[in-house]
Design an enzyme around this catalytic site. Structure first.
Site, PDB file in Angstrom:
ATOM      1  N   TYR A 124       0.844  -1.208   0.000  1.00 12.37           N
ATOM      2  CA  TYR A 124       0.000   0.000   0.000  1.00 12.37           C
ATOM      3  C   TYR A 124       0.876   1.253   0.000  1.00 12.37           C
ATOM      4  O   TYR A 124       0.625   2.204  -0.749  1.00 12.37           O
ATOM      5  CB  TYR A 124      -0.909  -0.038   1.227  1.00 12.37           C
ATOM      6  N   LYS A 129       0.865   4.045  -3.018  1.00 11.74           N
ATOM      7  CA  LYS A 129       0.430   5.430  -2.799  1.00 11.74           C
ATOM      8  C   LYS A 129       1.576   6.422  -3.038  1.00 11.74           C
ATOM      9  O   LYS A 129       1.329   7.551  -3.471  1.00 11.74           O
ATOM     10  CB  LYS A 129      -0.176   5.578  -1.403  1.00 11.74           C
TER      11      LYS A 129
HETATM   12  N1  LIG Z   1     -10.122   5.355   4.705  1.00  8.90           N
HETATM   13  C1  LIG Z   1      -8.863   5.723   4.950  1.00  8.90           C
HETATM   14  O1  LIG Z   1      -8.418   5.759   6.123  1.00  8.90           O
HETATM   15  C2  LIG Z   1      -7.971   6.123   3.821  1.00  8.90           C
HETATM   16  C3  LIG Z   1      -6.734   6.714   4.164  1.00  8.90           C
HETATM   17  C4  LIG Z   1      -5.886   7.106   3.142  1.00  8.90           C
HETATM   18  C5  LIG Z   1      -6.265   6.928   1.823  1.00  8.90           C
HETATM   19  N2  LIG Z   1      -7.462   6.343   1.519  1.00  8.90           N
HETATM   20  C6  LIG Z   1      -7.795   6.201   0.099  1.00  8.90           C
HETATM   21  O2  LIG Z   1      -9.050   6.796  -0.125  1.00  8.90           O
HETATM   22  C7  LIG Z   1      -9.668   6.178  -1.266  1.00  8.90           C
HETATM   23  C8  LIG Z   1     -11.098   5.787  -0.903  1.00  8.90           C
HETATM   24  O3  LIG Z   1     -11.034   4.820   0.129  1.00  8.90           O
HETATM   25  P1  LIG Z   1     -12.213   4.597   1.178  1.00  8.90           P
HETATM   26  O4  LIG Z   1     -11.598   4.599   2.522  1.00  8.90           O
HETATM   27  O5  LIG Z   1     -13.354   5.472   0.876  1.00  8.90           O
HETATM   28  O6  LIG Z   1     -12.526   3.060   0.868  1.00  8.90           O
HETATM   29  P2  LIG Z   1     -13.858   2.291   0.446  1.00  8.90           P
HETATM   30  O7  LIG Z   1     -13.432   0.863   0.400  1.00  8.90           O
HETATM   31  O8  LIG Z   1     -14.971   2.696   1.311  1.00  8.90           O
HETATM   32  O9  LIG Z   1     -14.122   2.831  -1.031  1.00  8.90           O
HETATM   33  C9  LIG Z   1     -13.308   2.486  -2.101  1.00  8.90           C
HETATM   34  C10 LIG Z   1     -14.180   2.267  -3.320  1.00  8.90           C
HETATM   35  O10 LIG Z   1     -13.313   1.996  -4.431  1.00  8.90           O
HETATM   36  C11 LIG Z   1     -13.875   0.936  -5.174  1.00  8.90           C
HETATM   37  N3  LIG Z   1     -12.817   0.241  -5.910  1.00  8.90           N
HETATM   38  C12 LIG Z   1     -11.763  -0.426  -5.379  1.00  8.90           C
HETATM   39  N4  LIG Z   1     -11.029  -0.982  -6.358  1.00  8.90           N
HETATM   40  C13 LIG Z   1     -11.629  -0.655  -7.525  1.00  8.90           C
HETATM   41  C14 LIG Z   1     -11.340  -0.956  -8.873  1.00  8.90           C
HETATM   42  N5  LIG Z   1     -10.303  -1.738  -9.217  1.00  8.90           N
HETATM   43  N6  LIG Z   1     -12.145  -0.457  -9.829  1.00  8.90           N
HETATM   44  C15 LIG Z   1     -13.222   0.302  -9.497  1.00  8.90           C
HETATM   45  N7  LIG Z   1     -13.555   0.591  -8.229  1.00  8.90           N
HETATM   46  C16 LIG Z   1     -12.766   0.119  -7.247  1.00  8.90           C
HETATM   47  C17 LIG Z   1     -14.540   0.041  -4.139  1.00  8.90           C
HETATM   48  O11 LIG Z   1     -15.523  -0.822  -4.698  1.00  8.90           O
HETATM   49  C18 LIG Z   1     -15.112   1.061  -3.170  1.00  8.90           C
HETATM   50  O12 LIG Z   1     -16.445   1.410  -3.509  1.00  8.90           O
HETATM   51  C19 LIG Z   1      -8.769   5.004  -1.623  1.00  8.90           C
HETATM   52  O13 LIG Z   1      -7.924   5.377  -2.697  1.00  8.90           O
HETATM   53  C20 LIG Z   1      -7.961   4.772  -0.367  1.00  8.90           C
HETATM   54  O14 LIG Z   1      -6.727   4.142  -0.638  1.00  8.90           O
HETATM   55  C21 LIG Z   1      -8.325   5.945   2.489  1.00  8.90           C
END
Ligand SMILES: NC(=O)c1ccc[n+]([C@@H]2O[C@H](COP(=O)([O-])OP(=O)(O)OC[C@H]3O[C@@H](n4cnc5c(N)ncnc54)[C@H](O)[C@@H]3O)[C@@H](O)[C@H]2O)c1
Length: 254
Positions: free
Chosen positions: A162, A166
């Protein structure tokens, strides 16, 4: 509510959940035209119904797709352009994946485990950017916002796939901003810290969460708080900001 996003055509990946869904809600309330994508078809259908009720059904289209598929991503962007008969004003590239493993050091990770994370968070993001930056897809001015992570800024033990994916997402953001700036296209990333979404809830259930470093605000973020930063970067209010990685992490790295 009228804003610089009213009547702007914006694409959102990862729109079915968490930060992507919160961003789509803000954009819908502000009167944007939306083209949503996610590979979770059932959740995307639910999101579409909710968002259509916040806005107008004619303002929103949804496409189930996997951002790892070149053909699906290219078709989605050109279909969006054709469907609304206009160029795209903003792209929120939010879809991302975290392997739900308990922390694993590099020597314990399989090829398949490493590859899945890189294929979604880095290669999938590259495919979205390539389709969006193709000739005649984006307006001038327009704005692309990628979602990276604090894991794209520092290392966390046990989370190398990860972290690597990123860091690469932030690198793609900076390179794309240099390439596209003179076309009037800004490219930025938001780097969230721990945010209360289904991704993090699933990690906690699998006991895969990493110990949290000290947070200045003393709490995790809510998806709406990250979505507000994304929305600001999409809008004209941030017109002189490009190539930036905006931390929205409650002070995790201070
Ligand atoms: N939640 C956290 O603490 C956090 C922290 C840092 C970064 N992020 C980043 O934020 C973004 C959103 O994450 P989130 O926490 O809302 O997660 P989440 O799992 O709630 O949402 C992610 C969405 O992306 C979709 N997805 C994943 N892989 C996919 C693919 N190959 N094609 C199409 N859709 C796809 C999933 O179906 C899901 O609906 C991500 O890029 C994640 O890495 C999240």
């Amino acid at each position: 509510m009228s804003s610089s996003l009213t009547n702007k055509l914006i694409t959102v990946t990862g729109a079915a959940s968490g930060i992507g869904l919160s961003t789509a809600r803000i954009l819908a309330r502000r009167g944007a035209l939306l083209s949503l994508a996610d590979y979770n078809k059932a959740n995307l259908t639910k999101a579409h119904e909710e968002l259509a009720s916040l806005s107008s059904p004619k303002n929103i289209i949804s496409t189930p797709l996997d951002i790892r598929s070149t053909a699906s991503v290219n078709d989605w962007i050109s279909h969006t352009r054709k469907h609304f008969s206009r160029t795209i004003d903003g792209c929120a590239n939010i879809a991302g994946f975290h392997p739900l493993w308990a922390p694993k050091n590099i020597e314990e990770i399989t090829d398949e485990e490493f590859d899945e994370t890189i294929q979604i968070n880095t290669v999938g993001l590259f495919k979205c950017l390539r389709a969006q930056l193709a000739p005649d897809m984006l307006s001038s001015p327009s704005s692309i916002v990628n979602v990276g992570s604090v894991s794209g800024l520092i290392g966390f033990a046990g989370d190398s796939a990860y972290v690597a994916s990123k860091h690469a997402a932030h690198g793609l953001t900076k390179a794309a901003s240099k390439e596209a700036g003179k076309r009037g296209i800004r490219v930025n990333a938001v780097a969230p810290g721990q945010t209360n979404t289904p991704m993090v809830q699933a990690m906690a259930a699998g006991k895969g969460t990493l110990p949290l470093p000290f947070l200045s605000l003393g709490r995790e973020g809510q998806p709406e708080e990250i979505a507000e930063v994304i929305s600001w970067l999409l809008g004209e209010e941030s017109s002189y900001v490009t190539g930036s990685i905006y931390r929205a992490d409650g002070g995790m790295l201070d």
